[in-house]
Structures are given as C-alpha cells and as structure tokens.
Design a protein around this motif. Structure first.
Motif, mmCIF file in Angstrom:
data_model
loop_
_atom_site.group_PDB
_atom_site.id
_atom_site.type_symbol
_atom_site.label_atom_id
_atom_site.label_comp_id
_atom_site.label_asym_id
_atom_site.label_seq_id
_atom_site.Cartn_x
_atom_site.Cartn_y
_atom_site.Cartn_z
ATOM 1 N N SER A 102 50.133 33.193 37.523
ATOM 2 C CA SER A 102 49.702 33.273 36.142
ATOM 3 C C SER A 102 49.061 31.980 35.673
ATOM 4 C CB SER A 102 50.899 33.601 35.252
ATOM 5 O OG SER A 102 50.518 33.586 33.903
ATOM 6 N N ALA A 103 47.869 32.106 35.090
ATOM 7 C CA ALA A 103 47.242 31.010 34.366
ATOM 8 C C ALA A 103 47.398 31.358 32.892
ATOM 9 C CB ALA A 103 45.774 30.869 34.757
ATOM 10 N N GLY A 104 48.611 31.349 32.444
ATOM 11 C CA GLY A 104 49.007 31.799 31.116
ATOM 12 C C GLY A 104 50.495 32.066 31.175
ATOM 13 N N ARG A 139 46.203 36.321 43.579
ATOM 14 C CA ARG A 139 45.225 36.495 42.504
ATOM 15 C C ARG A 139 45.661 35.732 41.257
ATOM 16 N NH1 ARG A 139 44.172 40.376 38.423
ATOM 17 N NH2 ARG A 139 46.202 41.292 38.843
ATOM 18 N N VAL A 140 44.678 35.151 40.571
ATOM 19 C CA VAL A 140 44.936 34.443 39.317
ATOM 20 C C VAL A 140 44.927 35.442 38.168
ATOM 21 C CG1 VAL A 140 44.040 32.715 37.704
ATOM 22 C CG2 VAL A 140 43.923 32.303 40.167
ATOM 23 N N GLU A 141 45.845 35.261 37.243
ATOM 24 C CA GLU A 141 45.914 36.125 36.066
ATOM 25 C C GLU A 141 46.020 35.250 34.822
ATOM 26 O OE1 GLU A 141 49.618 38.399 34.771
ATOM 27 O OE2 GLU A 141 48.437 39.969 35.732
ATOM 28 N N GLY A 142 45.179 35.491 33.830
ATOM 29 C CA GLY A 142 45.239 34.723 32.593
ATOM 30 C C GLY A 142 44.115 33.706 32.494
ATOM 31 N N ASP A 143 44.057 33.001 31.344
ATOM 32 C CA ASP A 143 42.919 32.125 31.068
ATOM 33 C C ASP A 143 43.286 30.660 30.878
ATOM 34 O OD1 ASP A 143 44.215 32.181 28.636
ATOM 35 O OD2 ASP A 143 42.455 32.756 27.458
ATOM 36 N N LEU A 148 38.103 26.298 35.322
ATOM 37 C CA LEU A 148 38.282 25.979 36.740
ATOM 38 C C LEU A 148 38.665 27.212 37.545
ATOM 39 C CD1 LEU A 148 38.345 23.721 38.853
ATOM 40 C CD2 LEU A 148 40.755 23.364 38.276
ATOM 41 N N LEU A 149 39.640 27.958 37.059
ATOM 42 C CA LEU A 149 40.076 29.202 37.692
ATOM 43 C C LEU A 149 40.054 30.292 36.637
ATOM 44 C CD1 LEU A 149 43.189 27.909 39.700
ATOM 45 C CD2 LEU A 149 40.892 28.339 40.598
ATOM 46 N N ARG A 150 39.426 31.402 36.963
ATOM 47 C CA ARG A 150 39.313 32.495 36.005
ATOM 48 C C ARG A 150 40.201 33.661 36.420
ATOM 49 N NH1 ARG A 150 35.218 31.256 32.645
ATOM 50 N NH2 ARG A 150 33.621 29.799 33.383
ATOM 51 N N SER A 151 40.591 34.443 35.437
ATOM 52 C CA SER A 151 41.427 35.606 35.716
ATOM 53 C C SER A 151 40.709 36.531 36.694
ATOM 54 C CB SER A 151 41.727 36.353 34.415
ATOM 55 O OG SER A 151 42.695 37.354 34.619
ATOM 56 N N VAL A 215 43.880 25.328 47.614
ATOM 57 C CA VAL A 215 42.887 24.626 48.428
ATOM 58 C C VAL A 215 41.537 25.333 48.475
ATOM 59 C CG1 VAL A 215 44.604 23.473 49.875
ATOM 60 C CG2 VAL A 215 43.805 25.758 50.509
ATOM 61 N N TRP A 216 41.456 26.537 47.912
ATOM 62 C CA TRP A 216 40.192 27.283 47.933
ATOM 63 C C TRP A 216 40.274 28.369 46.876
ATOM 64 C CZ3 TRP A 216 38.626 32.363 48.850
ATOM 65 C CH2 TRP A 216 37.274 32.556 49.174
ATOM 66 N N LYS A 217 39.122 28.725 46.331
ATOM 67 C CA LYS A 217 39.083 29.837 45.383
ATOM 68 C C LYS A 217 37.849 30.681 45.646
ATOM 69 C CE LYS A 217 36.257 28.030 41.616
ATOM 70 N NZ LYS A 217 36.085 27.980 40.155
ATOM 71 N N GLY A 218 37.937 31.936 45.264
ATOM 72 C CA GLY A 218 36.800 32.839 45.357
ATOM 73 C C GLY A 218 36.854 33.828 44.214
ATOM 74 N N GLY A 219 35.697 34.235 43.733
ATOM 75 C CA GLY A 219 35.663 35.189 42.634
ATOM 76 C C GLY A 219 34.245 35.625 42.338
#
Length: 221
Positions: A102-104, A139-143, A148-151, A215-219
């Motif tokens: 969670s990014a929230g 998976r990232v969830e939230g804002d 930098l990282l999106r939901s 260490v890595w992100k994709g979206g």
C-alpha cells in the motif's frame, strides 16, 4: 464422475494427498494457478475440468515438488516445451505474489504463494544489477508514493536488501506499506511518502518489519 477412469481418479487422489501432506489447501493451489478458490475442489471431487491445462499442471507439480506425470490424468511428457532459442538456465522467473504494497492505508497481507511470474534473461538481470537478488513482484496500491510509484505499478522487492535507507516494502502488523525508510531518533525509523499530502510516520524499529528494498518498477505509460 461416472465417466472418469480409475487411473484418473487415482491421479486426482494423489493430488489431494500431496496437497494435504504439504499442508496446502486446494483453494490455495487454485489461487496459485490464477483460478477461483473452488476450481481444484471441483476438479478432484466432480471431475470438472476433465484434465488440467499443462501450464497449470506443471506449476502445481513444481510447487508440490513432484513430477507432473504423478498427478496428470493423461499421458504427459515431464520435459517442458522450450519454444525459445535461449539456452536452458538462462531465464529467471520472478514470482508475482497476490499482495498489494500500500502507498496509502495499509494493505492486508495474503498468502505468499505466487499466482504468476515475470520471466527475464539472466543477462538483463545482470545488466540491471539484479543478478543473485531474491526478487518478488507485488503491486502498488494507493497514491502516497506519487509520482515516484503509482497505483497499479508492479515493483520488484529484493529480500536480500533490508538494511540501510531507501524505498522499502515494510510490514506493520498485518499490513504492507511501500515507503522511503529513513533513520530517525535512536531506536526509531521514519517512513516517508513521496506525496506531500501524507505526513511522515515515525515508529520504533521493533514495530516495523523490513521486507525488502524496491529495486525496479514497471507500469503503464
């Protein structure tokens, strides 16, 4: 299961026995292959579907540590089909876990059984400095980590890298968060959001479990 042969019944029984011996429910194995929780229960008890798809069968067999033919209901070649020109051993699968970092507000952790995987060449991982990393994808969830990282972004978490500052996935109670981790007062750490709309969180080190560094992100673009 009137039309199911005796050998098929035995194969289904072996699957059920192996799942029980590994202390894994059929529902968990169903989620492992991306199916609904009742999928394998119906397969074992009702004979529906008649046969498991080969990729599903291989994934279940790998998880249970057996040859696929042991639980197959039809003639099966244990050797995987290789439709690429890359030499065996040159590909690495990064498991996707059914967890949201969670990014929230914190997302509740689920069973850490992969339901899918990303496949990368060892060369690419080496070029990215990720060779030898203990990677999982979630998976990232939230804002709270925008921009930098999106939901909806997928992030790779290296469980070998838990020390030091940086962006980490952390567990607080049963909830997972992705935050910038910084040292604070002695015995305490600060969890910082990239989004200025979220205030920093300061906690005792014993209250936070560092799962690993992002260490890595994709979206999507």
């Amino acid at each position: 299961m009137e039309n199911i042969s005796l050998s098929e019944r035995h194969a289904r029984g072996r699957l059920q026995d192996l799942a029980r011996d590994s202390r894994t429910s059929l529902a968990e194995l169903s989620r492992l292959i991306g199916r609904n929780a009742a999928y394998l229960q119906q397969y074992v008890r009702r004979g529906s579907p008649r046969h498991l798809d080969e990729p599903d069968l291989r994934k279940i067999a790998e998880f249970l540590g057996v040859k696929p033919r042991l639980i197959a209901t039809r003639t099966f070649d244990d050797a995987p089909h290789n439709d690429t020109h890359t030499a065996p051993g040159e590909w690495v699968e990064v498991p996707r876990l059914p967890l949201d970092a969670s990014a929230g507000p914190g997302a509740m952790g689920a069973e850490e059984i992969s339901f899918d995987a990303f496949r990368f060449s060892r060369r690419w991982l080496r070029e990215m400095g990720l060779e030898g990393a203990d990677l999982s994808a979630i998976r990232v969830e939230g804002d709270s980590m925008d921009p930098l990282l999106r939901s909806g972004d997928e992030i790779f978490v290296d469980r070998n890298k838990r020390a030091g500052e940086g962006i980490h996935v952390v567990r607080i109670g049963d909830a997972l968060h992705v935050k910038q981790v910084q040292a604070s007062a002695p015995g305490r750490i600060a969890l910082i959001s990239a989004n200025d709309g979220y205030a920093p969180i300061e906690l005792g080190r014993e209250e936070v479990e560092i799962i690993g560094r992002v260490v890595w992100k994709g979206g999507r673009v």
